[in-house]
Design a protein around this motif. Structure first.
Motif, PDB file in Angstrom:
ATOM      1  N   GLN A  12      -9.014  10.212  -0.534  1.00 44.62           N
ATOM      2  CA  GLN A  12      -8.348  11.503  -0.392  1.00 44.62           C
ATOM      3  C   GLN A  12      -7.866  12.064  -1.718  1.00 44.62           C
ATOM      4  O   GLN A  12      -7.876  13.279  -1.933  1.00 44.62           O
ATOM      5  CB  GLN A  12      -7.163  11.362   0.574  1.00 44.62           C
ATOM      6  CG  GLN A  12      -7.582  11.079   2.010  1.00 44.62           C
ATOM      7  CD  GLN A  12      -6.432  10.618   2.878  1.00 44.62           C
ATOM      8  OE1 GLN A  12      -5.261  10.644   2.470  1.00 44.62           O
ATOM      9  NE2 GLN A  12      -6.742  10.171   4.087  1.00 44.62           N
ATOM     10  N   ARG A  13      -7.466  11.171  -2.645  1.00 44.62           N
ATOM     11  CA  ARG A  13      -6.883  11.619  -3.905  1.00 44.62           C
ATOM     12  C   ARG A  13      -7.842  11.525  -5.084  1.00 44.62           C
ATOM     13  O   ARG A  13      -7.517  11.921  -6.201  1.00 44.62           O
ATOM     14  CB  ARG A  13      -5.635  10.784  -4.208  1.00 44.62           C
ATOM     15  CG  ARG A  13      -4.527  10.907  -3.139  1.00 44.62           C
ATOM     16  CD  ARG A  13      -3.763  12.205  -3.278  1.00 44.62           C
ATOM     17  NE  ARG A  13      -3.372  12.381  -4.667  1.00 44.62           N
ATOM     18  CZ  ARG A  13      -2.388  11.700  -5.268  1.00 44.62           C
ATOM     19  NH1 ARG A  13      -1.687  10.817  -4.586  1.00 44.62           N
ATOM     20  NH2 ARG A  13      -2.109  11.916  -6.529  1.00 44.62           N
ATOM     21  N   ALA A  30       0.831  -1.202   0.000  1.00 42.64           N
ATOM     22  CA  ALA A  30       0.000   0.000   0.000  1.00 42.64           C
ATOM     23  C   ALA A  30       0.869   1.257   0.000  1.00 42.64           C
ATOM     24  O   ALA A  30       0.601   2.214  -0.743  1.00 42.64           O
ATOM     25  CB  ALA A  30      -0.938  -0.005   1.203  1.00 42.64           C
ATOM     26  N   ASP A  31       1.916   1.264   0.819  1.00 39.44           N
ATOM     27  CA  ASP A  31       2.805   2.436   0.866  1.00 39.44           C
ATOM     28  C   ASP A  31       3.504   2.643  -0.471  1.00 39.44           C
ATOM     29  O   ASP A  31       3.658   3.769  -0.935  1.00 39.44           O
ATOM     30  CB  ASP A  31       3.844   2.259   1.975  1.00 39.44           C
ATOM     31  CG  ASP A  31       3.250   2.395   3.373  1.00 39.44           C
ATOM     32  OD1 ASP A  31       2.133   2.946   3.483  1.00 39.44           O
ATOM     33  OD2 ASP A  31       3.899   1.955   4.333  1.00 39.44           O
ATOM     34  N   GLN A  34      -3.186  -2.338   5.330  1.00 43.10           N
ATOM     35  CA  GLN A  34      -2.897  -1.920   3.965  1.00 43.10           C
ATOM     36  C   GLN A  34      -4.175  -1.633   3.174  1.00 43.10           C
ATOM     37  O   GLN A  34      -4.239  -0.664   2.419  1.00 43.10           O
ATOM     38  CB  GLN A  34      -2.074  -3.000   3.249  1.00 43.10           C
ATOM     39  CG  GLN A  34      -0.647  -3.124   3.765  1.00 43.10           C
ATOM     40  CD  GLN A  34       0.235  -3.881   2.792  1.00 43.10           C
ATOM     41  OE1 GLN A  34       0.413  -3.473   1.658  1.00 43.10           O
ATOM     42  NE2 GLN A  34       0.786  -4.996   3.244  1.00 43.10           N
ATOM     43  N   ASP A  52      -5.423   1.643   4.279  1.00 44.39           N
ATOM     44  CA  ASP A  52      -4.610   2.726   3.712  1.00 44.39           C
ATOM     45  C   ASP A  52      -4.966   2.970   2.240  1.00 44.39           C
ATOM     46  O   ASP A  52      -5.002   4.115   1.773  1.00 44.39           O
ATOM     47  CB  ASP A  52      -3.124   2.391   3.833  1.00 44.39           C
ATOM     48  CG  ASP A  52      -2.617   2.479   5.262  1.00 44.39           C
ATOM     49  OD1 ASP A  52      -3.341   3.036   6.116  1.00 44.39           O
ATOM     50  OD2 ASP A  52      -1.505   1.991   5.515  1.00 44.39           O
ATOM     51  N   LEU A  53      -5.226   1.891   1.497  1.00 40.53           N
ATOM     52  CA  LEU A  53      -5.599   2.034   0.088  1.00 40.53           C
ATOM     53  C   LEU A  53      -6.954   2.709  -0.062  1.00 40.53           C
ATOM     54  O   LEU A  53      -7.170   3.524  -0.969  1.00 40.53           O
ATOM     55  CB  LEU A  53      -5.597   0.666  -0.598  1.00 40.53           C
ATOM     56  CG  LEU A  53      -4.214   0.050  -0.809  1.00 40.53           C
ATOM     57  CD1 LEU A  53      -4.337  -1.408  -1.240  1.00 40.53           C
ATOM     58  CD2 LEU A  53      -3.410   0.846  -1.839  1.00 40.53           C
ATOM     59  N   GLY A  69       1.065   4.081  -2.926  1.00 40.28           N
ATOM     60  CA  GLY A  69       0.830   5.483  -2.606  1.00 40.28           C
ATOM     61  C   GLY A  69       1.943   6.377  -3.109  1.00 40.28           C
ATOM     62  O   GLY A  69       1.700   7.458  -3.658  1.00 40.28           O
ATOM     63  N   ALA A 105       1.896   9.314  -6.271  1.00 40.22           N
ATOM     64  CA  ALA A 105       1.943  10.609  -5.582  1.00 40.22           C
ATOM     65  C   ALA A 105       1.556  11.770  -6.487  1.00 40.22           C
ATOM     66  O   ALA A 105       0.948  12.745  -6.029  1.00 40.22           O
ATOM     67  CB  ALA A 105       3.339  10.831  -4.999  1.00 40.22           C
ATOM     68  N   ILE A 154      -9.130   2.544  -7.131  1.00 40.16           N
ATOM     69  CA  ILE A 154      -8.165   1.490  -6.848  1.00 40.16           C
ATOM     70  C   ILE A 154      -8.883   0.145  -6.890  1.00 40.16           C
ATOM     71  O   ILE A 154      -9.856  -0.081  -6.159  1.00 40.16           O
ATOM     72  CB  ILE A 154      -7.475   1.710  -5.491  1.00 40.16           C
ATOM     73  CG1 ILE A 154      -6.681   3.028  -5.520  1.00 40.16           C
ATOM     74  CG2 ILE A 154      -6.555   0.534  -5.165  1.00 40.16           C
ATOM     75  CD1 ILE A 154      -5.935   3.336  -4.241  1.00 40.16           C
ATOM     76  N   LEU A 208      -6.362   6.333   0.553  1.00 36.47           N
ATOM     77  CA  LEU A 208      -5.683   6.915  -0.608  1.00 36.47           C
ATOM     78  C   LEU A 208      -6.675   7.205  -1.730  1.00 36.47           C
ATOM     79  O   LEU A 208      -6.650   8.290  -2.325  1.00 36.47           O
ATOM     80  CB  LEU A 208      -4.600   5.947  -1.108  1.00 36.47           C
ATOM     81  CG  LEU A 208      -3.844   6.349  -2.375  1.00 36.47           C
ATOM     82  CD1 LEU A 208      -3.003   7.597  -2.131  1.00 36.47           C
ATOM     83  CD2 LEU A 208      -2.952   5.200  -2.844  1.00 36.47           C
TER      84      LEU A 208
END
Length: 237
Positions: A181-182, A135-136, A171, A174-175, A139, A143, A186, A178
């Motif tokens: 927020q963005r 996940a990181d 994870q 977090d996805l 991300g 970016a 996904i 992401l």
């Protein structure tokens, strides 16, 4: 290539072969595909109207969605997700395919099975087959991705296979954050438990997702289940 018989008849042959010779079902499917002139079952399945299915599915996805695409091996998860990525590119949006399962050559082969060359998608489609995918990692890779970008991760059960990765539930959370927020879409591909019996129900469902480690599947906004060249779509309540 034109199939001499409908695909569901070929699947029936594969099931009989699987039982008769006591080999894994995916191996039986591949053997049937080879006899029909295809290297793998997934390439034979590409003959199905994957592009039209992906077009209809893409129209039901919204920026901010976390999407689950699940099915047993050989049912077309990868092909549908790649067709989704191509559909995003056609719409003038970026897409990315992150795979812990396939090599770049495998992905290119499947794109060609769908009628695409990677050059056609240049500038809109990114391919990443790094062993470091998490996940990181996703991300960081996205970016600078604009809102509306569609990212596919292949696949859910491999995200925490390395001990230095956070637990799977974190994870997935977090996805989801992401995506929200963005304004990204996904898509996570997922395995289905081997206990799923298509003779008992036509499509797997949320109870059939293979989870070696716990995940709150309610985090997914939309879910797609594949079986026999068909797809069932559902939005989370």
């Amino acid at each position: 290539m034109k199939l001499p018989v409908p695909i569901h008849h070929l699947k029936r042959r594969a099931k009989l072969l699987h039982r008769r010779e006591q080999i894994p079902l995916h191996a039986a499917l591949d053997r049937i595909a080879t006899a029909e002139g295809y290297r793998r079952w997934s390439l034979l399945a590409a003959r199905q109207p994957v592009a039209s299915v992906a077009t209809a599915l893409y129209r039901r996805l919204d920026p901010g969605d976390l999407v689950l695409v699940a099915g047993r091996p050989g049912q077309g998860k990868t092909l549908v997700s790649l067709a989704l990525a191509a559909e995003a590119a056609r719409a003038g949006r970026r897409s990315a395919f992150f795979s812990l399962e396939y090599t770049p050559g495998d992905v290119v082969e499947r794109l060609r099975a769908l009628g695409f060359e990677t050059g056609e998608l240049a500038g809109f489609f990114d391919l990443d087959c790094s062993d470091a995918i998490s996940a990181d990692y996703v991300g960081a890779a996205l970016a600078a991705a604009p809102a509306g970008t569609l990212a596919v991760i292949d696949y859910l059960q491999l995200l925490d296979q390395r001990r230095d990765r956070p637990e799977l539930s974190r994870q997935v959370g977090d996805l989801k954050a992401l995506a929200r927020q963005r304004g990204l879409i996904i898509v996570l591909l997922s395995q289905v438990d081997r206990s799923y019996d298509p003779a008992a129900k036509p499509f797997p469902d949320i109870t059939d997702i293979h989870l070696p480690n716990p995940v709150d599947l309610r985090l997914f906004d939309k879910r797609c289940f594949l079986n026999g060249g068909e797809i069932r779509f559902e939005a989370a309540a």
